[in-house]
Design a protein around this motif. Structure first.
Motif, PDB file in Angstrom:
ATOM      1  N   TYR A  59      48.358  23.061  45.538  1.00  8.43           N
ATOM      2  CA  TYR A  59      48.035  24.271  44.779  1.00  8.43           C
ATOM      3  C   TYR A  59      46.878  24.979  45.472  1.00  8.43           C
ATOM      4  N   ARG A  60      47.135  26.207  45.935  1.00 15.56           N
ATOM      5  CA  ARG A  60      46.091  26.947  46.656  1.00 15.56           C
ATOM      6  C   ARG A  60      45.718  28.205  45.892  1.00 15.56           C
ATOM      7  N   ILE A  61      44.457  28.258  45.486  1.00 15.81           N
ATOM      8  CA  ILE A  61      43.940  29.431  44.798  1.00 15.81           C
ATOM      9  C   ILE A  61      43.548  30.473  45.846  1.00 15.81           C
ATOM     10  N   PRO A  62      43.893  31.748  45.661  1.00 19.96           N
ATOM     11  CA  PRO A  62      43.500  32.773  46.637  1.00 19.96           C
ATOM     12  C   PRO A  62      41.987  32.788  46.845  1.00 19.96           C
ATOM     13  N   THR A  63      41.583  33.049  48.067  1.00 21.89           N
ATOM     14  CA  THR A  63      40.159  33.124  48.367  1.00 21.89           C
ATOM     15  C   THR A  63      39.567  34.424  47.831  1.00 21.89           C
ATOM     16  N   PHE A  64      38.252  34.475  47.786  1.00 19.96           N
ATOM     17  CA  PHE A  64      37.564  35.673  47.307  1.00 19.96           C
ATOM     18  C   PHE A  64      37.961  36.895  48.135  1.00 19.96           C
ATOM     19  N   ASN A  65      38.006  36.739  49.468  1.00 13.39           N
ATOM     20  CA  ASN A  65      38.357  37.870  50.329  1.00 13.39           C
ATOM     21  C   ASN A  65      39.795  38.317  50.100  1.00 13.39           C
ATOM     22  N   GLU A  66      40.714  37.361  49.894  1.00 19.66           N
ATOM     23  CA  GLU A  66      42.105  37.732  49.645  1.00 19.66           C
ATOM     24  C   GLU A  66      42.260  38.531  48.354  1.00 19.66           C
ATOM     25  N   LEU A  67      41.375  38.283  47.397  1.00 18.91           N
ATOM     26  CA  LEU A  67      41.443  38.987  46.125  1.00 18.91           C
ATOM     27  C   LEU A  67      40.681  40.310  46.130  1.00 18.91           C
ATOM     28  N   TYR A  68      39.486  40.325  46.748  1.00 13.67           N
ATOM     29  CA  TYR A  68      38.586  41.458  46.504  1.00 13.67           C
ATOM     30  C   TYR A  68      37.996  42.131  47.731  1.00 13.67           C
ATOM     31  N   TYR A  69      38.282  41.653  48.938  1.00 18.72           N
ATOM     32  CA  TYR A  69      37.676  42.286  50.112  1.00 18.72           C
ATOM     33  C   TYR A  69      38.074  43.762  50.160  1.00 18.72           C
ATOM     34  N   VAL A  70      37.088  44.648  50.340  1.00 18.86           N
ATOM     35  CA  VAL A  70      37.323  46.093  50.282  1.00 18.86           C
ATOM     36  C   VAL A  70      38.338  46.526  51.350  1.00 18.86           C
ATOM     37  N   GLY A  71      39.382  47.198  50.912  1.00 16.20           N
ATOM     38  CA  GLY A  71      40.405  47.678  51.825  1.00 16.20           C
ATOM     39  C   GLY A  71      41.419  46.632  52.221  1.00 16.20           C
ATOM     40  N   TYR A  72      41.225  45.397  51.791  1.00 14.53           N
ATOM     41  CA  TYR A  72      42.127  44.317  52.177  1.00 14.53           C
ATOM     42  C   TYR A  72      42.599  43.502  50.978  1.00 14.53           C
ATOM     43  N   GLY A  73      41.734  43.261  50.021  1.00 13.58           N
ATOM     44  CA  GLY A  73      42.038  42.346  48.927  1.00 13.58           C
ATOM     45  C   GLY A  73      43.145  42.837  48.012  1.00 13.58           C
ATOM     46  N   ASN A  74      43.786  41.890  47.368  1.00 14.45           N
ATOM     47  CA  ASN A  74      44.844  42.160  46.404  1.00 14.45           C
ATOM     48  C   ASN A  74      44.505  41.417  45.114  1.00 14.45           C
ATOM     49  N   PRO A  75      43.909  42.106  44.121  1.00 13.33           N
ATOM     50  CA  PRO A  75      43.480  41.443  42.880  1.00 13.33           C
ATOM     51  C   PRO A  75      44.637  40.837  42.097  1.00 13.33           C
ATOM     52  N   GLU A  76      45.878  41.282  42.394  1.00 11.75           N
ATOM     53  CA  GLU A  76      47.047  40.771  41.674  1.00 11.75           C
ATOM     54  C   GLU A  76      47.649  39.538  42.349  1.00 11.75           C
ATOM     55  N   LEU A  77      47.007  39.075  43.402  1.00  5.11           N
ATOM     56  CA  LEU A  77      47.540  37.931  44.136  1.00  5.11           C
ATOM     57  C   LEU A  77      47.549  36.679  43.259  1.00  5.11           C
ATOM     58  N   LYS A  78      48.672  35.961  43.280  1.00  7.45           N
ATOM     59  CA  LYS A  78      48.821  34.763  42.460  1.00  7.45           C
ATOM     60  C   LYS A  78      48.579  33.501  43.300  1.00  7.45           C
ATOM     61  N   PRO A  79      48.183  32.403  42.678  1.00  8.05           N
ATOM     62  CA  PRO A  79      48.001  31.153  43.420  1.00  8.05           C
ATOM     63  C   PRO A  79      49.317  30.659  44.009  1.00  8.05           C
ATOM     64  N   GLU A  80      49.205  30.012  45.146  1.00  3.27           N
ATOM     65  CA  GLU A  80      50.377  29.412  45.799  1.00  3.27           C
ATOM     66  C   GLU A  80      50.568  27.999  45.262  1.00  3.27           C
ATOM     67  N   ASP A  81      51.784  27.692  44.819  1.00  4.22           N
ATOM     68  CA  ASP A  81      52.077  26.401  44.201  1.00  4.22           C
ATOM     69  C   ASP A  81      53.260  25.781  44.942  1.00  4.22           C
ATOM     70  N   ALA A  82      53.090  24.543  45.407  1.00  3.48           N
ATOM     71  CA  ALA A  82      54.136  23.935  46.231  1.00  3.48           C
ATOM     72  C   ALA A  82      54.377  22.487  45.843  1.00  3.48           C
ATOM     73  N   LEU A  83      55.638  22.081  45.909  1.00  2.00           N
ATOM     74  CA  LEU A  83      56.033  20.683  45.826  1.00  2.00           C
ATOM     75  C   LEU A  83      56.475  20.272  47.219  1.00  2.00           C
ATOM     76  N   MET A  84      55.813  19.256  47.793  1.00  2.00           N
ATOM     77  CA  MET A  84      56.059  18.864  49.171  1.00  2.00           C
ATOM     78  C   MET A  84      56.498  17.401  49.217  1.00  2.00           C
ATOM     79  N   THR A  85      57.574  17.135  49.958  1.00  2.00           N
ATOM     80  CA  THR A  85      58.080  15.769  50.104  1.00  2.00           C
ATOM     81  C   THR A  85      58.435  15.520  51.564  1.00  2.00           C
ATOM     82  N   GLY A  86      58.342  14.268  51.983  1.00  2.00           N
ATOM     83  CA  GLY A  86      58.666  13.929  53.363  1.00  2.00           C
ATOM     84  C   GLY A  86      58.986  12.455  53.518  1.00  2.00           C
ATOM     85  N   LEU A  87      59.791  12.152  54.524  1.00  2.00           N
ATOM     86  CA  LEU A  87      60.168  10.772  54.836  1.00  2.00           C
ATOM     87  C   LEU A  87      60.335  10.676  56.340  1.00  2.00           C
ATOM     88  N   GLY A  88      59.779   9.617  56.955  1.00  3.27           N
ATOM     89  CA  GLY A  88      59.857   9.551  58.409  1.00  3.27           C
ATOM     90  C   GLY A  88      59.673   8.161  58.966  1.00  3.27           C
TER      91      GLY A  88
END
Length: 278
Positions: A59-88
């Motif tokens: 679970y990755r919460i957006p960083t401050f810059n991703e949300l609010y950096y002037v001219g770049y941030g997206n306040p509507e950005l949602k957290p990234e949520d992932a289910l990860m599995t592997g076998l090797g």
């Protein structure tokens, strides 16, 4: 952030489990919190050959810059949520005290919700804006093999790898439904060879990317070759002062390639340097 973890070991089998808590509390906006469990195991068939596996939530919460950096941030950005599995499988073996062989093969399957990525904005292609991809399904395999030889002053090594990764957009009604998501190559290959004698070393590195897309479409396949020569010196044995000088020649074949359309990467280029450690 907080975490609890435990491990279990017995004979050929070992396992690890963990539970992580992460929270972000943004005044005037929605708080974001998540519990992320994970579990992994390793089973040894015999010396040098292990089976590994894992499953976890990432679970990755957006960083401050991703949300609010002037001219770049997206306040509507949602957290990234992932289910990860592997076998090797993981293989390591030493022969005659001179040769070392290693290899591995891993398969994985991931499901992501609201994957965070970025793309050039329509108003100004020089400004990249972050956005979410609603649903992403990823499956693939990672294969590697290598060998090393060490004897007195001599060393030689070769490592090769290949990654197949199908990372497709599965967001309903998306214009890119079923296509590879941006900046994730479907086929990736690499090889690294090095040889050394009495502190002198030369290294060759080759990388290839195929079936790559950006936010606008397909990107031509590309491959690069880099060469580096370096030498280690002892400046003071008593005080443990060492130095390392290197010369690196990148993209020897002068491949003209892009990681994103309109952003060309350097052609043939070089750099040199020296570092001192105490």
């Amino acid at each position: 952030f907080a975490a609890l973890a435990s491990s279990f070991r017995t004979g050929r089998f070992s396992a690890d489990v963990a539970l992580e808590y992460s929270g972000a509390f943004d005044e005037g906006a929605r708080s974001r919190m998540a519990l992320s469990p994970s579990a992994g195991f390793r089973y040894r068939f015999f010396k040098g050959l292990d089976m590994t596996g894992f499953a976890r939530r990432a679970y990755r919460i957006p960083t401050f810059n991703e949300l609010y950096y002037v001219g770049y941030g997206n306040p509507e950005l949602k957290p990234e949520d992932a289910l990860m599995t592997g076998l090797g499988l993981d293989f390591r073996r030493s022969l005659n005290g001179k040769w070392k062989l290693e290899g591995g093969m891993d398969g994985y399957f991931n499901l992501l919700r609201n994957k965070i990525t970025s793309a050039p904005s329509e108003q100004d292609p020089a400004i990249w804006l972050p956005y979410n991809i609603g649903k992403v399904s990823i499956y693939g395999t990672d294969i590697s093999a290598g060998a090393q030889f060490d004897h007195e002053y001599w060393h030689a090594g070769l490592t090769c790898g290949y990654v197949f990764q199908d990372a497709s957009d599965r967001t309903p009604d998306s214009m890119t439904y079923g296509y590879q998501i941006p900046y994730v190559a479907r086929h990736t290959a690499s090889a690294k060879a090095d040889a050394a004698y009495k502190g002198w070393r030369i290294t060759l590195t080759w990388n290839s990317r195929n079936s790559l897309r950006d936010s606008t479409g397909e990107i031509p396949d590309w491959n690069t070759l880099d060469i580096m020569a370096d030498k280690e010196f002892t400046l003071s044995r008593k005080q443990g002062i060492r130095a390392k000088a290197f010369v690196m020649l990148n993209n020897v074949t002068d491949c003209r390639y892009e990681l994103s359309g309109g952003y060309p990467m350097p052609g043939i280029n070089w750099k040199a340097g020296i570092g001192i450690s105490f």
